[in-house]
Motif scaffolding. Structure first.
Motif, PDB file in Angstrom:
ATOM      1  N   SER A 239      25.228  40.297  22.513  1.00  0.00           N
ATOM      2  CA  SER A 239      26.393  40.677  22.729  1.00  0.00           C
ATOM      3  C   SER A 239      26.851  40.477  24.058  1.00  0.00           C
ATOM      4  N   LEU A 240      26.040  41.069  25.043  1.00  0.00           N
ATOM      5  CA  LEU A 240      26.214  41.161  26.360  1.00  0.00           C
ATOM      6  C   LEU A 240      25.978  39.776  27.038  1.00  0.00           C
ATOM      7  N   GLY A 241      25.220  38.955  26.386  1.00  0.00           N
ATOM      8  CA  GLY A 241      24.813  37.535  26.939  1.00  0.00           C
ATOM      9  C   GLY A 241      26.331  36.883  26.543  1.00  0.00           C
ATOM     10  N   THR A 242      26.891  36.978  25.680  1.00  0.00           N
ATOM     11  CA  THR A 242      28.151  36.007  25.418  1.00  0.00           C
ATOM     12  C   THR A 242      29.107  36.547  26.207  1.00  0.00           C
ATOM     13  N   CYS A 243      29.068  37.462  27.174  1.00  0.00           N
ATOM     14  CA  CYS A 243      29.981  37.971  28.125  1.00  0.00           C
ATOM     15  C   CYS A 243      29.573  37.610  29.726  1.00  0.00           C
ATOM     16  N   SER A 244      28.276  37.131  29.790  1.00  0.00           N
ATOM     17  CA  SER A 244      27.719  37.053  31.297  1.00  0.00           C
ATOM     18  C   SER A 244      28.548  36.098  31.837  1.00  0.00           C
ATOM     19  N   SER A 245      28.826  34.829  31.188  1.00  0.00           N
ATOM     20  CA  SER A 245      29.312  33.878  31.994  1.00  0.00           C
ATOM     21  C   SER A 245      30.601  34.171  32.564  1.00  0.00           C
ATOM     22  N   HIS A 246      31.504  34.986  31.730  1.00  0.00           N
ATOM     23  CA  HIS A 246      32.936  35.103  31.989  1.00  0.00           C
ATOM     24  C   HIS A 246      32.832  36.217  33.312  1.00  0.00           C
ATOM     25  N   VAL A 247      31.866  37.193  33.140  1.00  0.00           N
ATOM     26  CA  VAL A 247      31.751  38.279  34.245  1.00  0.00           C
ATOM     27  C   VAL A 247      31.280  37.527  35.530  1.00  0.00           C
ATOM     28  N   CYS A 248      30.505  36.636  35.551  1.00  0.00           N
ATOM     29  CA  CYS A 248      30.308  35.901  37.094  1.00  0.00           C
ATOM     30  C   CYS A 248      31.395  35.388  37.355  1.00  0.00           C
ATOM     31  N   MET A 249      32.378  34.468  36.496  1.00  0.00           N
ATOM     32  CA  MET A 249      33.331  34.021  36.936  1.00  0.00           C
ATOM     33  C   MET A 249      34.503  34.708  37.496  1.00  0.00           C
ATOM     34  N   ILE A 250      34.489  35.953  36.886  1.00  0.00           N
ATOM     35  CA  ILE A 250      35.531  37.115  37.486  1.00  0.00           C
ATOM     36  C   ILE A 250      34.984  37.394  38.835  1.00  0.00           C
ATOM     37  N   LEU A 251      33.865  37.742  38.965  1.00  0.00           N
ATOM     38  CA  LEU A 251      33.496  38.003  40.211  1.00  0.00           C
ATOM     39  C   LEU A 251      33.601  37.110  41.386  1.00  0.00           C
ATOM     40  N   VAL A 252      33.327  35.923  40.938  1.00  0.00           N
ATOM     41  CA  VAL A 252      33.481  34.870  41.906  1.00  0.00           C
ATOM     42  C   VAL A 252      35.038  34.530  42.136  1.00  0.00           C
ATOM     43  N   PHE A 253      35.875  34.789  41.220  1.00  0.00           N
ATOM     44  CA  PHE A 253      37.454  34.666  41.655  1.00  0.00           C
ATOM     45  C   PHE A 253      37.926  36.005  42.299  1.00  0.00           C
ATOM     46  N   TYR A 254      37.669  37.229  41.588  1.00  0.00           N
ATOM     47  CA  TYR A 254      38.403  38.366  42.245  1.00  0.00           C
ATOM     48  C   TYR A 254      37.946  38.674  43.619  1.00  0.00           C
ATOM     49  N   VAL A 255      36.599  38.702  43.773  1.00  0.00           N
ATOM     50  CA  VAL A 255      36.301  39.536  45.019  1.00  0.00           C
ATOM     51  C   VAL A 255      36.621  38.691  46.519  1.00  0.00           C
ATOM     52  N   PRO A 256      36.618  37.359  46.471  1.00  0.00           N
ATOM     53  CA  PRO A 256      37.316  36.731  47.772  1.00  0.00           C
ATOM     54  C   PRO A 256      38.895  36.852  47.704  1.00  0.00           C
ATOM     55  N   ALA A 257      39.298  36.977  46.454  1.00  0.00           N
ATOM     56  CA  ALA A 257      41.070  37.215  46.107  1.00  0.00           C
ATOM     57  C   ALA A 257      41.478  38.507  46.727  1.00  0.00           C
ATOM     58  N   PHE A 258      40.746  39.632  46.592  1.00  0.00           N
ATOM     59  CA  PHE A 258      40.962  40.937  46.729  1.00  0.00           C
ATOM     60  C   PHE A 258      40.558  41.168  48.332  1.00  0.00           C
ATOM     61  N   PHE A 259      39.596  40.318  48.641  1.00  0.00           N
ATOM     62  CA  PHE A 259      39.439  40.480  50.313  1.00  0.00           C
ATOM     63  C   PHE A 259      40.646  39.876  51.235  1.00  0.00           C
ATOM     64  N   SER A 260      40.895  38.750  50.713  1.00  0.00           N
ATOM     65  CA  SER A 260      41.992  37.979  51.335  1.00  0.00           C
ATOM     66  C   SER A 260      43.137  38.681  51.452  1.00  0.00           C
ATOM     67  N   PHE A 261      43.350  39.333  50.114  1.00  0.00           N
ATOM     68  CA  PHE A 261      44.817  39.805  49.995  1.00  0.00           C
ATOM     69  C   PHE A 261      44.935  41.113  50.632  1.00  0.00           C
ATOM     70  N   LEU A 262      43.917  42.010  50.810  1.00  0.00           N
ATOM     71  CA  LEU A 262      43.918  43.278  51.434  1.00  0.00           C
ATOM     72  C   LEU A 262      43.696  43.025  52.940  1.00  0.00           C
ATOM     73  N   THR A 263      42.965  42.073  53.439  1.00  0.00           N
ATOM     74  CA  THR A 263      42.894  42.049  55.085  1.00  0.00           C
ATOM     75  C   THR A 263      44.197  41.666  55.521  1.00  0.00           C
ATOM     76  N   HIS A 264      44.747  40.374  54.683  1.00  0.00           N
ATOM     77  CA  HIS A 264      45.959  39.982  55.186  1.00  0.00           C
ATOM     78  C   HIS A 264      46.949  41.109  55.656  1.00  0.00           C
ATOM     79  N   ARG A 265      47.109  42.006  54.641  1.00  0.00           N
ATOM     80  CA  ARG A 265      48.281  42.924  54.789  1.00  0.00           C
ATOM     81  C   ARG A 265      47.895  44.342  55.374  1.00  0.00           C
TER      82      ARG A 265
END
Length: 321
Positions: A239-265
């Motif tokens: 069950s967890l294996g079916t979510c692993s790809s999605h979790v990796c994509m979330i980390l790749v997307f949100y980590v730089p997005a939040f860093f860029s958003f927070l540091t800019h402001r």
């Protein structure tokens, strides 16, 4: 106001500098950037071709993934050609309408991507927590409505930005210290009161990215609660294996997005070159990695890609088909 003052405060063009402090390395930086762009184009186009060609992949997860692939192609193509023209040919000038269109596309499509990640998390939640009703809940009609709602939300909420930016006086010049036109980079050039624009931008960010991220977290809390109630270790791992790809994509997307958003402001002490480099990572790397992650980690996509190009899959080789 005289015509000269109007032209000065409301320029018809902007000038993009690239990455401040790293101008001497622009040609070298362009090599990985160009490679990432080519991989992004090839990976996402291949993913769309495979999903379209194989009826077995016309499932909610892969349909949402196809929507994400289209958004990735738009983000990459909106930014990379201009970035490479700056690095290779020093073509730094961009007309104001093209600049504002770039602002709208980058922010609106990024918002759509966030919505698609939330939709994919909901799909994983239904598939694991309520598998018997998965097909009846996420019908093709429902999937189309969710995708349309995500696109309309991004387009409508971000459409005021270009009009608000165009009416501002740019008394600090028309030189943008960035590789592409970005909302906060333009706001810094104006001497007008931008508290309303900033407040609107923050509100939109929290109502889109913030809400989507909260829904993703909630989905995975419920998923984990269900998974750890399963009787066997093998069932939990599957069950967890079916979510692993999605979790990796979330980390790749949100980590730089939040860093860029927070540091800019909020963290203005961060070096401008770091701001801009992370902002480039945000628009370049996720579009490439999304297709790579799902292509490498998802067996059905790998096998479907082999069949589309008429290569025998390992399963077919073993069975002699």
């Amino acid at each position: 106001m005289s015509a000269a003052n109007w032209t000065f405060l409301h320029p018809s063009i902007f000038i993009l500098t690239g990455i401040p402090g790293l101008e001497a390395f622009h040609v070298w930086i362009s090599i990985p950037f160009c490679s990432i762009y080519i991989l992004s184009l090839l990976g996402n186009c291949l993913l769309l071709l495979v999903v379209r060609s194989m009826p077995s992949l016309h499932e909610p997860m892969y349909l949402f993934l196809s929507m994400l692939a289209v958004a990735d192609l738009v983000i990459s193509t909106t930014t990379l050609p201009k970035i490479l023209s700056i690095f290779w040919f020093q073509r730094r000038v961009i007309p104001i309408n093209a600049c504002l269109a770039q602002v709208f596309l980058i922010h609106s499509v990024s918002t759509m991507e966030s919505g698609f990640f939330a939709a994919m998390a909901f799909d994983r939640y239904v598939a694991i927590c309520n598998p018997l009703r998965h097909a009846s809940i996420l019908t093709k009609s429902v999937i189309a409505k969710i995708g349309l709602l995500v696109m309309i939300r991004g387009a409508v909420l971000l459409s005021p930005h270009p009009f608000l930016l165009k009416g501002l006086p740019y008394c600090r010049g028309n030189v943008i210290s960035h590789t592409y036109c970005e909302l906060m980079a333009l706001v810094r050039l104006t001497c007008a009161d931008t508290r309303g624009l900033r407040a609107y931008g923050l509100t939109v960010a929290f109502l889109t990215g913030g809400l989507d991220f909260s829904l993703v977290i909630l989905s995975y809390v419920l998923i984990l609660r269900t998974v750890f109630r399963l009787p066997s270790k093998e069932a939990r791992l599957k069950s967890l294996g079916t979510c692993s790809s999605h979790v990796c994509m979330i980390l790749v997307f949100y980590v730089p997005a939040f860093f860029s958003f927070l540091t800019h402001r909020f963290f203005h002490s961060v070096a401008p070159s770091v701001h801009i480099f992370v902002a480039n990572i945000y628009v370049l790397v996720p579009p490439m990695m999304n297709s790579v992650i799902y292509g490498v980690r998802t067996k059905k996509i790998r096998e479907a890609a082999l069949r589309v190009f008429r290569f025998p899959s390992p399963r077919d080789t073993r069975t002699g088909k």
